[in-house]
Design a protein around this motif. Sequence first.
Motif, short mmCIF file in Angstrom:
data_model
loop_
_atom_site.label_atom_id
_atom_site.label_comp_id
_atom_site.label_asym_id
_atom_site.label_seq_id
_atom_site.Cartn_x
_atom_site.Cartn_y
_atom_site.Cartn_z
N THR A 67 43.01 -7.98 -28.72
CA THR A 67 43.03 -7.26 -29.85
C THR A 67 43.74 -7.90 -31.07
OG1 THR A 67 43.04 -5.28 -28.68
CG2 THR A 67 43.57 -4.87 -30.85
N GLN A 70 41.69 -10.76 -32.35
CA GLN A 70 40.69 -10.48 -33.04
C GLN A 70 41.10 -10.14 -34.50
OE1 GLN A 70 39.02 -6.96 -31.33
NE2 GLN A 70 37.69 -8.60 -29.61
N ARG A 71 42.24 -9.38 -34.64
CA ARG A 71 42.99 -9.05 -35.98
C ARG A 71 43.51 -10.08 -36.71
NH1 ARG A 71 45.57 -3.23 -34.29
NH2 ARG A 71 43.48 -2.32 -33.86
N TYR A 77 49.71 -9.76 -38.88
CA TYR A 77 50.91 -8.64 -38.85
C TYR A 77 51.76 -8.98 -39.83
CZ TYR A 77 48.44 -6.64 -34.67
OH TYR A 77 47.53 -6.00 -34.11
#
Length: 112
Positions: A67, A70-71, A77
């Motif tokens: 995840t 994918q981000r 972040y």
Amino acid sequence: MFTFLPAPWLAAFAALAALPAGAHAGQAPVAGGAAETNTVPYFRSAMDGYKPFTDEKPTAWKEANDTVLQRGGWRAYAKEGTGEAGHQPTGAADPHAGHSTPMPKSAPKDKP
């Protein structure tokens, strides 16, 4: 010889001080024979909407890593905290526009 004992005087003073408080303890009669209404406002406890903690099943580490990949990985972040990720709405005014910090003028140095 006269001996001053404060205990009886303190008891008498406390009794006299309580008299006015007792005079207001009774409720005034209701005019016109109307039924007495409850004047106490509704009490709502702070614990009314409490939901106890429930354990959530943790995600598998491999799924969590996929995840994040994918981000955009850790860099995506990191950009969220600086505002570079485009999280500010378009057309939003810069909150620091019009602000300026005047630089202090340095004093001329004396030449020897």
